[in-house]
Design a protein around this motif. Sequence first.
Motif, PDB file in Angstrom:
ATOM      1  N   ALA A 118      62.581  39.597   7.544  1.00  0.00           N
ATOM      2  CA  ALA A 118      62.610  38.783   6.326  1.00  0.00           C
ATOM      3  C   ALA A 118      64.028  38.642   5.796  1.00  0.00           C
ATOM      4  O   ALA A 118      64.434  37.564   5.340  1.00  0.00           O
ATOM      5  CB  ALA A 118      61.710  39.410   5.260  1.00  0.00           C
ATOM      6  N   MET A 119      64.797  39.716   5.883  1.00  0.00           N
ATOM      7  CA  MET A 119      66.170  39.695   5.402  1.00  0.00           C
ATOM      8  C   MET A 119      67.036  38.757   6.251  1.00  0.00           C
ATOM      9  O   MET A 119      67.818  37.972   5.712  1.00  0.00           O
ATOM     10  CB  MET A 119      66.730  41.123   5.444  1.00  0.00           C
ATOM     11  N   MET A 120      66.890  38.795   7.562  1.00  0.00           N
ATOM     12  CA  MET A 120      67.666  37.927   8.434  1.00  0.00           C
ATOM     13  C   MET A 120      67.274  36.461   8.228  1.00  0.00           C
ATOM     14  O   MET A 120      68.130  35.579   8.246  1.00  0.00           O
ATOM     15  CB  MET A 120      67.490  38.326   9.905  1.00  0.00           C
ATOM     16  N   LYS A 121      65.993  36.218   7.998  1.00  0.00           N
ATOM     17  CA  LYS A 121      65.544  34.854   7.746  1.00  0.00           C
ATOM     18  C   LYS A 121      66.156  34.328   6.449  1.00  0.00           C
ATOM     19  O   LYS A 121      66.612  33.188   6.381  1.00  0.00           O
ATOM     20  CB  LYS A 121      64.020  34.819   7.673  1.00  0.00           C
ATOM     21  N   LYS A 144      68.839  31.227   6.082  1.00  0.00           N
ATOM     22  CA  LYS A 144      68.570  30.116   5.172  1.00  0.00           C
ATOM     23  C   LYS A 144      69.731  29.941   4.193  1.00  0.00           C
ATOM     24  O   LYS A 144      70.154  28.828   3.896  1.00  0.00           O
ATOM     25  CB  LYS A 144      67.274  30.376   4.401  1.00  0.00           C
ATOM     26  N   ARG A 145      70.282  31.053   3.703  1.00  0.00           N
ATOM     27  CA  ARG A 145      71.409  30.988   2.780  1.00  0.00           C
ATOM     28  C   ARG A 145      72.642  30.417   3.479  1.00  0.00           C
ATOM     29  O   ARG A 145      73.364  29.598   2.915  1.00  0.00           O
ATOM     30  CB  ARG A 145      71.708  32.375   2.227  1.00  0.00           C
ATOM     31  N   ALA A 155      70.420  35.298  17.545  1.00  0.00           N
ATOM     32  CA  ALA A 155      69.402  36.200  16.992  1.00  0.00           C
ATOM     33  C   ALA A 155      68.799  37.072  18.080  1.00  0.00           C
ATOM     34  O   ALA A 155      68.428  38.208  17.826  1.00  0.00           O
ATOM     35  CB  ALA A 155      68.320  35.396  16.287  1.00  0.00           C
ATOM     36  N   GLY A 156      68.741  36.581  19.313  1.00  0.00           N
ATOM     37  CA  GLY A 156      68.159  37.373  20.381  1.00  0.00           C
ATOM     38  C   GLY A 156      69.165  37.844  21.410  1.00  0.00           C
ATOM     39  O   GLY A 156      68.790  38.423  22.406  1.00  0.00           O
TER      40      GLY A 156
END
Length: 191
Positions: free
Chosen positions: A110-113, A117-118, A162-163
């Motif tokens: 959730a934090m990375m998402k 987004k930011r 991300a991966g």
Amino acid sequence: MKLFLIILAGLILEVFVWIGVGDLVGSMWYVFFWFIAAFFIGMNLIRKYSAGIMPQMQQMQMGQMSADPALSNNLPKIFAGFLLLIPGLITDVLAVLIMIPGVQNAFKAAMMKAMMKRQQAMMNQMMGGMMGDMNGMGGGAQGQNPFADLMRQMQDMQNQQAGRDSTIIDGEAREVTPEAKKIEMKDVNKH
């Protein structure tokens, strides 16, 4: 205003939980001593897991995403330490829940998402300010965004990063031979 009401409701709920637990265990002193112990546990968690991550946090805030596993693994623990600093039993329960590995993984995702987004919002804001009226400034008759391809490439890189391992740098290498410069002594001896 909404945030203020949420904080006020949380504060009132915490006070009722304090009183209820104090009545249940027989003395408010036990609750008070727990708050002191939780405060020091939280300080130690923050001190232990925040060492060396401040430069990475500054990079993330400036919009440069870092997929450093040490940072993403330590942020939930630092947040749990912060929750332990706040005197309250509900925040302490939340801190203990965050320390569970499964919850940490959900928290990290959730934090990375939210960070992605930011960062995307910051990029859009930067590029939107640069665009303006491109027809009057030589931007072409279509008025297309000249940075659209660059932004698309950066977004693809973020999605791939991300991966992937962020320590690998792709690029080309070529050998460069420096030109040797000769020092002339004609100006040195004229003093």
